[in-house]
Structures are given as C-alpha cells and as structure tokens.
Design an enzyme around this catalytic site. Sequence first.
Site, PDB file in Angstrom:
ATOM      1  N   ARG A  58      -1.916  12.041  -0.507  1.00  0.00           N
ATOM      2  CA  ARG A  58      -1.998  13.065   0.441  1.00  0.00           C
ATOM      3  C   ARG A  58      -0.562  13.854   0.509  1.00  0.00           C
ATOM      4  O   ARG A  58       0.344  13.433   0.178  1.00  0.00           O
ATOM      5  CB  ARG A  58      -2.140  12.525   1.912  1.00  0.00           C
ATOM      6  CG  ARG A  58      -3.476  11.566   1.832  1.00  0.00           C
ATOM      7  CD  ARG A  58      -3.525  10.697   3.329  1.00  0.00           C
ATOM      8  NE  ARG A  58      -4.819  10.141   3.392  1.00  0.00           N
ATOM      9  CZ  ARG A  58      -4.741   8.545   2.867  1.00  0.00           C
ATOM     10  NH1 ARG A  58      -3.427   8.073   2.577  1.00  0.00           N
ATOM     11  NH2 ARG A  58      -5.882   8.026   3.036  1.00  0.00           N
ATOM     12  N   LYS A  90      -1.574   7.620   5.899  1.00  0.00           N
ATOM     13  CA  LYS A  90      -2.497   8.111   7.077  1.00  0.00           C
ATOM     14  C   LYS A  90      -3.177   6.830   7.811  1.00  0.00           C
ATOM     15  O   LYS A  90      -3.291   6.676   8.979  1.00  0.00           O
ATOM     16  CB  LYS A  90      -3.571   8.906   6.557  1.00  0.00           C
ATOM     17  CG  LYS A  90      -4.480   9.400   7.624  1.00  0.00           C
ATOM     18  CD  LYS A  90      -5.522  10.209   7.198  1.00  0.00           C
ATOM     19  CE  LYS A  90      -6.806  10.617   7.972  1.00  0.00           C
ATOM     20  NZ  LYS A  90      -7.834  11.288   7.492  1.00  0.00           N
ATOM     21  N   HIS A 142      -5.002  18.611  -0.889  1.00  0.00           N
ATOM     22  CA  HIS A 142      -6.061  17.553  -0.651  1.00  0.00           C
ATOM     23  C   HIS A 142      -7.241  17.676  -1.747  1.00  0.00           C
ATOM     24  O   HIS A 142      -7.718  16.704  -2.262  1.00  0.00           O
ATOM     25  CB  HIS A 142      -6.724  17.379   0.579  1.00  0.00           C
ATOM     26  CG  HIS A 142      -6.975  15.973   0.833  1.00  0.00           C
ATOM     27  ND1 HIS A 142      -6.089  15.199   1.382  1.00  0.00           N
ATOM     28  CD2 HIS A 142      -8.125  15.249   1.193  1.00  0.00           C
ATOM     29  CE1 HIS A 142      -6.521  13.941   1.888  1.00  0.00           C
ATOM     30  NE2 HIS A 142      -7.890  13.972   1.506  1.00  0.00           N
ATOM     31  N   ARG A 156      -6.234  15.584  -4.774  1.00  0.00           N
ATOM     32  CA  ARG A 156      -6.609  14.022  -4.467  1.00  0.00           C
ATOM     33  C   ARG A 156      -8.067  13.897  -4.638  1.00  0.00           C
ATOM     34  O   ARG A 156      -8.484  12.933  -5.273  1.00  0.00           O
ATOM     35  CB  ARG A 156      -6.001  13.899  -3.079  1.00  0.00           C
ATOM     36  CG  ARG A 156      -6.343  12.444  -2.674  1.00  0.00           C
ATOM     37  CD  ARG A 156      -5.716  12.289  -1.362  1.00  0.00           C
ATOM     38  NE  ARG A 156      -6.318  11.220  -0.721  1.00  0.00           N
ATOM     39  CZ  ARG A 156      -6.132   9.928  -0.543  1.00  0.00           C
ATOM     40  NH1 ARG A 156      -5.062   9.824  -1.281  1.00  0.00           N
ATOM     41  NH2 ARG A 156      -6.493   9.146   0.227  1.00  0.00           N
ATOM     42  N   HIS A 188      -7.385   3.988   1.004  1.00  0.00           N
ATOM     43  CA  HIS A 188      -8.448   4.067   1.915  1.00  0.00           C
ATOM     44  C   HIS A 188      -8.577   2.559   2.641  1.00  0.00           C
ATOM     45  O   HIS A 188      -8.235   1.580   2.106  1.00  0.00           O
ATOM     46  CB  HIS A 188      -9.964   4.373   1.068  1.00  0.00           C
ATOM     47  CG  HIS A 188     -10.113   5.817   0.906  1.00  0.00           C
ATOM     48  ND1 HIS A 188     -10.962   6.187  -0.058  1.00  0.00           N
ATOM     49  CD2 HIS A 188      -9.299   6.987   1.215  1.00  0.00           C
ATOM     50  CE1 HIS A 188     -11.027   7.513  -0.284  1.00  0.00           C
ATOM     51  NE2 HIS A 188      -9.806   7.981   0.573  1.00  0.00           N
ATOM     52  N   TYR A 207     -17.475  10.102  -3.000  1.00  0.00           N
ATOM     53  CA  TYR A 207     -17.056  10.535  -4.419  1.00  0.00           C
ATOM     54  C   TYR A 207     -18.029  10.385  -5.368  1.00  0.00           C
ATOM     55  O   TYR A 207     -18.357  10.819  -6.561  1.00  0.00           O
ATOM     56  CB  TYR A 207     -15.817  10.270  -4.944  1.00  0.00           C
ATOM     57  CG  TYR A 207     -14.579  10.775  -4.150  1.00  0.00           C
ATOM     58  CD1 TYR A 207     -14.235  11.832  -3.856  1.00  0.00           C
ATOM     59  CD2 TYR A 207     -13.990   9.521  -3.403  1.00  0.00           C
ATOM     60  CE1 TYR A 207     -13.114  12.469  -3.225  1.00  0.00           C
ATOM     61  CE2 TYR A 207     -12.988  10.214  -2.345  1.00  0.00           C
ATOM     62  CZ  TYR A 207     -12.490  11.515  -2.335  1.00  0.00           C
ATOM     63  OH  TYR A 207     -11.547  11.880  -1.529  1.00  0.00           O
TER      64      TYR A 207
END
Length: 275
Positions: free
Chosen positions: A148, A173, A237, A240, A263, A272
């Site tokens: 990120r 994050k 992003h 990514r 994640h 995805y």
Amino acid sequence: MSEKIQNNAKAKQSYMENFRRYLELRNYQKKNVKRIVAIAKEYEEYREKGNLPKEYISYLKLRKNKNNPEKLLSNGTINNYLTALKLYRNYRKNIKRKETDILFCKSLKTYIPKIEIVSPEEIQSLFEATLNTRDKAVLCCLYYLGLRAGEAAELLLEDVDLENQKVLVRKSKTGYQREIPIHSKALEIFEEYVKERIPKGECFLQGLKGNLTPSGIEFIIEKIAEKSKIKKRIYPHLLRHSIATHLLKNGMELKKVSTFLGHRSLESTQRYTHL
C-alpha cells in the site's frame, strides 16, 4: 468548569492516549491509528449522551458525512466504523479488563466496483517511462512488493534486506507484520537506488526534503502514467490490485497471495479470483 468535569476530561484523554499506544504497538499505520482513535472517541461521545449501543448502527446510517454534508455515510464507511470499534472493544475487554457495552451487527453489504488492473505489458511501459532510479524503486514497492502507499512510505531502509532478498513490512493497515520476497527485477533496481540514495530520513524512499509521503508517491505515479501515455487512470493501489491478480493467474495459491498482501482474511483476497 468544575474540578470533577476537568478530572473526567483528563481521564478520558489519558484513556484514549493509552488506546493510541496500544494500536501503535500493534504496528498499525499512523493514519489508521488516528482514524481508529477518532471513531472510538465519537462512540464514547455518543454513549455519554445517554444513547443505547444497540441504536448505534441506526445512528450511523442517518449521520451526515463530515467531508460531504449533503450525503450520508456509505455502507463501506460504516463497516470501517464497525471494524475500528471491534478493536476498541478488544482493547477494553482484554487490556483494561472492562466490561464492554459495544454491540455489533454483521458488516453491511457494499457495492464492489469492477477492478480494472494494469496488464504486464502496461507495467513494462510504466518502467520504460521512468528514468529516475528512485521512481523505479517506488514502482517496485507498489507492484513487485504489492505494498500500500502508506506501507511503502513507512518502509525503513534497514527493513530492505538486499542480501537475503526480502523486505520486512513493520506497519500496515491491518496491524500485521509480514516478510515479502524481493523479485529479481526489483532487486536490481533497489541495489542501484541504494547506491544513489541521498539519506535525508530513516525511510527507504526519500523525497526532496526527507522521507517520501503517501501523497508524494501518488504524485510520482501520476507523472509516470502521464509519460507512459496509458489511457486508463493509474494510481498506487491499482498496482497492488494488479500484482495480486497476476499472481493468482500464474497459479499462486489464494492463501499465499493473501499473506503476500497482508490481508486479515481470505475474503479480502477472494475479490480478485473472478478476474
């Protein structure tokens, strides 16, 4: 203001400062720490007015967006509030040993827009349009490492281990640390960049006056995209998103891609799989 009110205000401020340190020790990025603490404060102010926890979701649904008062909070924003309050609840329950009155419902359904990714050919075009070694290093961080923008900005020089070809992401994050292997193409660029790098701060990516910021990274990507003449909008992003999709298409297991991206759950990565 009475002494009792002043003491209550100080106690509240101290409590939130402790919560802030709790998040920082768990490796959350600075901007996310600030956002989560602000949400916790807003919830406490809501409760101090005598409101019931079970009505909080209804309150959020009717609350105006502070950045755009003409609109209500989106479901995605409300879900961010719920995630932040879960962290706050865990802090109160596990660290402070306090009973919690924070109630939750399941995440609200949100519309997930179609992800438009950058093709491998377009990635090559971006690198060809980049003459500055530092800017190539920025591209490598976003694409080959799948970082990120905030993670790339906070990446320390000491965390880029060129000898063992791996990078340690300390702050994220989600609060999770992770190690990422350095792709051979990125390794060459990183080695060249480190030789040329003029130290102005402790972070790996340097700007004109010090550590490169997330907004600085976004500006660099916009300029590179403009030079490449790729018609679609290119932003940090998106790179990514693109590496995640490329890894899945090349046969990497969903769980490994999820770990690579940092994640919290496989559900975040599964978006995805339809591409």
